[in-house]
Design a protein around this motif. Sequence first.
Motif, mmCIF file in Angstrom:
data_model
loop_
_atom_site.group_PDB
_atom_site.id
_atom_site.type_symbol
_atom_site.label_atom_id
_atom_site.label_comp_id
_atom_site.label_asym_id
_atom_site.label_seq_id
_atom_site.Cartn_x
_atom_site.Cartn_y
_atom_site.Cartn_z
ATOM 1 N N ALA A 81 9.213 25.416 0.091
ATOM 2 C CA ALA A 81 9.785 25.916 -0.625
ATOM 3 C C ALA A 81 9.436 26.542 -2.428
ATOM 4 C CB ALA A 81 11.295 25.162 -1.394
ATOM 5 N N THR A 82 8.895 25.352 -3.263
ATOM 6 C CA THR A 82 8.355 25.556 -4.415
ATOM 7 C C THR A 82 7.011 26.536 -4.741
ATOM 8 O OG1 THR A 82 8.524 23.502 -5.064
ATOM 9 C CG2 THR A 82 7.206 24.540 -6.190
ATOM 10 N N GLU B 19 9.101 29.806 -4.476
ATOM 11 C CA GLU B 19 9.571 30.327 -5.693
ATOM 12 C C GLU B 19 11.307 30.592 -4.605
ATOM 13 O OE1 GLU B 19 7.694 33.453 -8.218
ATOM 14 O OE2 GLU B 19 5.572 32.145 -8.078
ATOM 15 N N THR B 20 11.186 29.871 -3.595
ATOM 16 C CA THR B 20 13.004 29.948 -3.044
ATOM 17 C C THR B 20 13.856 29.759 -4.784
ATOM 18 O OG1 THR B 20 11.856 29.148 -1.200
ATOM 19 C CG2 THR B 20 14.281 29.063 -0.957
ATOM 20 N N PRO B 21 14.734 30.371 -4.442
ATOM 21 C CA PRO B 21 16.315 30.145 -5.204
ATOM 22 C C PRO B 21 16.579 28.715 -5.010
ATOM 23 C CG PRO B 21 16.319 32.685 -4.259
ATOM 24 C CD PRO B 21 14.786 31.799 -3.069
ATOM 25 N N ILE C 31 17.351 27.064 -1.072
ATOM 26 C CA ILE C 31 16.786 25.172 -0.585
ATOM 27 C C ILE C 31 17.159 24.398 -0.245
ATOM 28 C CG2 ILE C 31 15.303 23.932 -1.504
ATOM 29 C CD1 ILE C 31 14.345 24.914 -3.774
ATOM 30 N N TRP D 113 24.328 24.919 -7.870
ATOM 31 C CA TRP D 113 23.102 25.930 -7.910
ATOM 32 C C TRP D 113 24.315 26.965 -6.900
ATOM 33 C CZ3 TRP D 113 18.583 22.016 -5.561
ATOM 34 C CH2 TRP D 113 18.725 21.448 -6.720
ATOM 35 N N HIS E 223 19.980 30.913 -9.134
ATOM 36 C CA HIS E 223 18.783 32.536 -8.327
ATOM 37 C C HIS E 223 17.725 31.108 -9.186
ATOM 38 C CE1 HIS E 223 20.704 34.955 -6.369
ATOM 39 N NE2 HIS E 223 21.512 34.479 -7.216
ATOM 40 N N ALA F 84 14.557 29.619 -9.773
ATOM 41 C CA ALA F 84 13.560 28.975 -8.388
ATOM 42 C C ALA F 84 12.483 28.203 -9.460
ATOM 43 C CB ALA F 84 12.795 30.393 -8.190
ATOM 44 N N TYR G 73 8.771 26.524 -9.173
ATOM 45 C CA TYR G 73 7.219 27.438 -8.905
ATOM 46 C C TYR G 73 5.969 26.190 -9.387
ATOM 47 C CZ TYR G 73 6.869 27.470 -14.243
ATOM 48 O OH TYR G 73 6.684 27.355 -15.606
#
Length: 147
Positions: A14-15, A18-20, A24, A102, A110, A112, A114
Motif C-alpha cells: 500500500a505504501t 501510494e494507496t489513499p 488501505i 480516513w 485521500h 497517501a 509514500y
Amino acid sequence: MDALTDFLLQMEIATLEETPLYAIPRGSVDLVTPPVTHGPWPAATCAAVLRIWHKADWIGLYLPDYPAEWRLVPADWCTRLVDGDTLAEPDAEELLDHPERWLLQHADGHVAPYKTAAGETTPWEQWHKEALDMAKPLPLKTHNSKC
C-alpha cells in the motif's frame, strides 16, 4: 504465509502503491486463479503499523492532486502542506492517530503514504521486524470479515 506476515506485506505494498488512506483498510484482491483476498483489516490496526514506519522515517504522507468536482471536505492541515503536497510532521502524526477520519468524502481519506529516501534504502526485513512485535496482539479481522 501467515495472516500477520501477509498483512504487513500488504501494508508495505500500500505504501509502494501510494494507496489513499481510506482504501488501505479495505484490503485488496490479487486477480489470479483463484483470486486471493487480502483484508479487510481494522483501520486502527493499519494506522498502528503506519505510525511505526512513520516514526522510523520510512514513510511520509502527502495529498495527491484530485479533481475539483470531487468536492472533498477540506482538512485544517491543507493550509500547512510542505512543498505543496506533503503533510507537516505534526499533521501526519495526528492523522495517523485518528483513522476514523480516513473517509472517502474527506481530504483526510485521500492522503497517501509514500516511501521516504530512508524507507527506500531500508530492507523489507527491517520494516517487518520493526512492526512485528507491536502488530502481533492487534486484531486483523474487522466485524465485516467473513473468516
